[in-house]
Design a protein around this motif. Sequence first.
Motif, PDB file in Angstrom:
ATOM      1  N   LEU A  11     -44.863 -11.275 -36.113  1.00 35.91           N
ATOM      2  CA  LEU A  11     -44.753 -12.360 -36.581  1.00 35.91           C
ATOM      3  C   LEU A  11     -44.343 -13.082 -37.323  1.00 35.91           C
ATOM      4  O   LEU A  11     -44.231 -14.421 -37.063  1.00 35.91           O
ATOM      5  CB  LEU A  11     -45.312 -11.108 -38.021  1.00 35.91           C
ATOM      6  N   LYS A  13     -41.793 -14.243 -34.354  1.00 39.90           N
ATOM      7  CA  LYS A  13     -42.386 -15.737 -33.435  1.00 39.90           C
ATOM      8  C   LYS A  13     -43.519 -16.213 -33.787  1.00 39.90           C
ATOM      9  O   LYS A  13     -43.471 -17.048 -33.048  1.00 39.90           O
ATOM     10  CB  LYS A  13     -42.794 -14.710 -32.403  1.00 39.90           C
ATOM     11  N   LEU A  14     -44.290 -15.366 -34.619  1.00 42.14           N
ATOM     12  CA  LEU A  14     -45.325 -16.662 -34.355  1.00 42.14           C
ATOM     13  C   LEU A  14     -44.940 -17.487 -35.193  1.00 42.14           C
ATOM     14  O   LEU A  14     -45.148 -18.317 -35.483  1.00 42.14           O
ATOM     15  CB  LEU A  14     -46.849 -15.483 -35.080  1.00 42.14           C
ATOM     16  N   ARG A  15     -44.457 -17.504 -36.564  1.00 41.50           N
ATOM     17  CA  ARG A  15     -43.811 -18.403 -37.154  1.00 41.50           C
ATOM     18  C   ARG A  15     -43.688 -19.939 -36.822  1.00 41.50           C
ATOM     19  O   ARG A  15     -42.971 -20.756 -37.396  1.00 41.50           O
ATOM     20  CB  ARG A  15     -42.698 -17.957 -38.511  1.00 41.50           C
ATOM     21  N   ASN A  17     -42.986 -20.366 -33.378  1.00 38.88           N
ATOM     22  CA  ASN A  17     -44.296 -20.999 -32.836  1.00 38.88           C
ATOM     23  C   ASN A  17     -44.667 -21.957 -33.526  1.00 38.88           C
ATOM     24  O   ASN A  17     -44.863 -23.247 -33.437  1.00 38.88           O
ATOM     25  CB  ASN A  17     -44.879 -20.334 -32.107  1.00 38.88           C
ATOM     26  N   ALA A  18     -45.206 -21.608 -34.502  1.00 40.58           N
ATOM     27  CA  ALA A  18     -46.111 -22.289 -35.810  1.00 40.58           C
ATOM     28  C   ALA A  18     -45.196 -22.973 -36.482  1.00 40.58           C
ATOM     29  O   ALA A  18     -45.610 -24.176 -36.307  1.00 40.58           O
ATOM     30  CB  ALA A  18     -46.416 -21.518 -36.656  1.00 40.58           C
ATOM     31  N   TYR A 103     -50.915 -25.345 -38.976  1.00 36.36           N
ATOM     32  CA  TYR A 103     -49.212 -24.861 -38.077  1.00 36.36           C
ATOM     33  C   TYR A 103     -48.294 -24.312 -39.139  1.00 36.36           C
ATOM     34  O   TYR A 103     -48.364 -23.283 -39.294  1.00 36.36           O
ATOM     35  CB  TYR A 103     -48.970 -24.974 -36.894  1.00 36.36           C
ATOM     36  N   CYS A 110     -46.972 -16.162 -42.219  1.00 39.68           N
ATOM     37  CA  CYS A 110     -46.390 -15.630 -41.717  1.00 39.68           C
ATOM     38  C   CYS A 110     -45.048 -15.294 -42.322  1.00 39.68           C
ATOM     39  O   CYS A 110     -44.585 -14.179 -43.061  1.00 39.68           O
ATOM     40  CB  CYS A 110     -45.636 -16.371 -40.137  1.00 39.68           C
ATOM     41  N   VAL A 131     -51.803  -9.696 -38.692  1.00 39.90           N
ATOM     42  CA  VAL A 131     -51.364 -10.772 -37.753  1.00 39.90           C
ATOM     43  C   VAL A 131     -52.484 -10.317 -36.638  1.00 39.90           C
ATOM     44  O   VAL A 131     -52.226 -11.875 -35.936  1.00 39.90           O
ATOM     45  CB  VAL A 131     -49.832  -9.856 -37.156  1.00 39.90           C
ATOM     46  N   ASN A 135     -53.045 -14.492 -35.501  1.00 37.93           N
ATOM     47  CA  ASN A 135     -53.468 -15.103 -33.977  1.00 37.93           C
ATOM     48  C   ASN A 135     -54.683 -15.510 -33.908  1.00 37.93           C
ATOM     49  O   ASN A 135     -54.587 -16.714 -32.980  1.00 37.93           O
ATOM     50  CB  ASN A 135     -52.980 -13.845 -32.666  1.00 37.93           C
ATOM     51  N   TYR A 138     -54.644 -19.071 -34.818  1.00 37.56           N
ATOM     52  CA  TYR A 138     -53.478 -19.672 -34.022  1.00 37.56           C
ATOM     53  C   TYR A 138     -53.740 -20.242 -33.217  1.00 37.56           C
ATOM     54  O   TYR A 138     -53.658 -20.987 -32.259  1.00 37.56           O
ATOM     55  CB  TYR A 138     -52.095 -18.902 -34.389  1.00 37.56           C
ATOM     56  N   SER A 139     -54.642 -19.525 -32.237  1.00 35.75           N
ATOM     57  CA  SER A 139     -55.663 -19.647 -31.290  1.00 35.75           C
ATOM     58  C   SER A 139     -56.262 -20.771 -31.142  1.00 35.75           C
ATOM     59  O   SER A 139     -56.662 -21.566 -30.618  1.00 35.75           O
ATOM     60  CB  SER A 139     -56.209 -18.607 -30.321  1.00 35.75           C
TER      61      SER A 139
END
Length: 199
Positions: A11, A13-15, A17-18, A103, A110, A131, A135, A138-139
Amino acid sequence: MSAIPNTVEVLDKLRWNAHLCKHSHFRASMKGRNLHVLCGVPIVVVNLFLGSLFFSLINAELPDWTKWSGAALALVAALLGGVQTFFNFKKNYEGHRQVGNEYLAIARECERLIALYFDRILDLEHLSNKVSELNTRYSEINQRAEEFIVSDKVYRQAMQIQNQKASREPSLVERMRNLQKAALEQDKIHSKASTIETP
């Protein structure tokens, strides 16, 4: 103190990247807006100048150089208008801005979920479900963002901004990691002190 679960790491890492995508698209939006203004303002100025000049001199006999200057300025205005229409800077920078905001919404969600987990309001199973949902969102945003390309230079600038921000404002996961390290160091110091005191 237990280690940070992998779900929380994913989570975070997603934050990350966003936020990086947000910075990339916001910077691309600013560049597109500047190009839109750079082409748009001269078009307006040239057209106003030509219109007012030729309107005031409608019955006057003009020298050849003024006719050619007017024609050249009209050609420049038409060329800039064509560039602006072809590259569609306005649609492009608005699209980058919209994708950047999407984003940003993912990154904030997140952060909220990580905080809820560390506050023990949300358990790991529910966090895992969230999560998965994030995801998917995000996709979907990534697919919409394919239309709005970010140059490598803008991406590198965004990465630099993101790294600077991370060093100034560590994430909640990073702060928890640092607290865990500090607690381990304290435990080591206390265990060494207790072994020294015990004969």
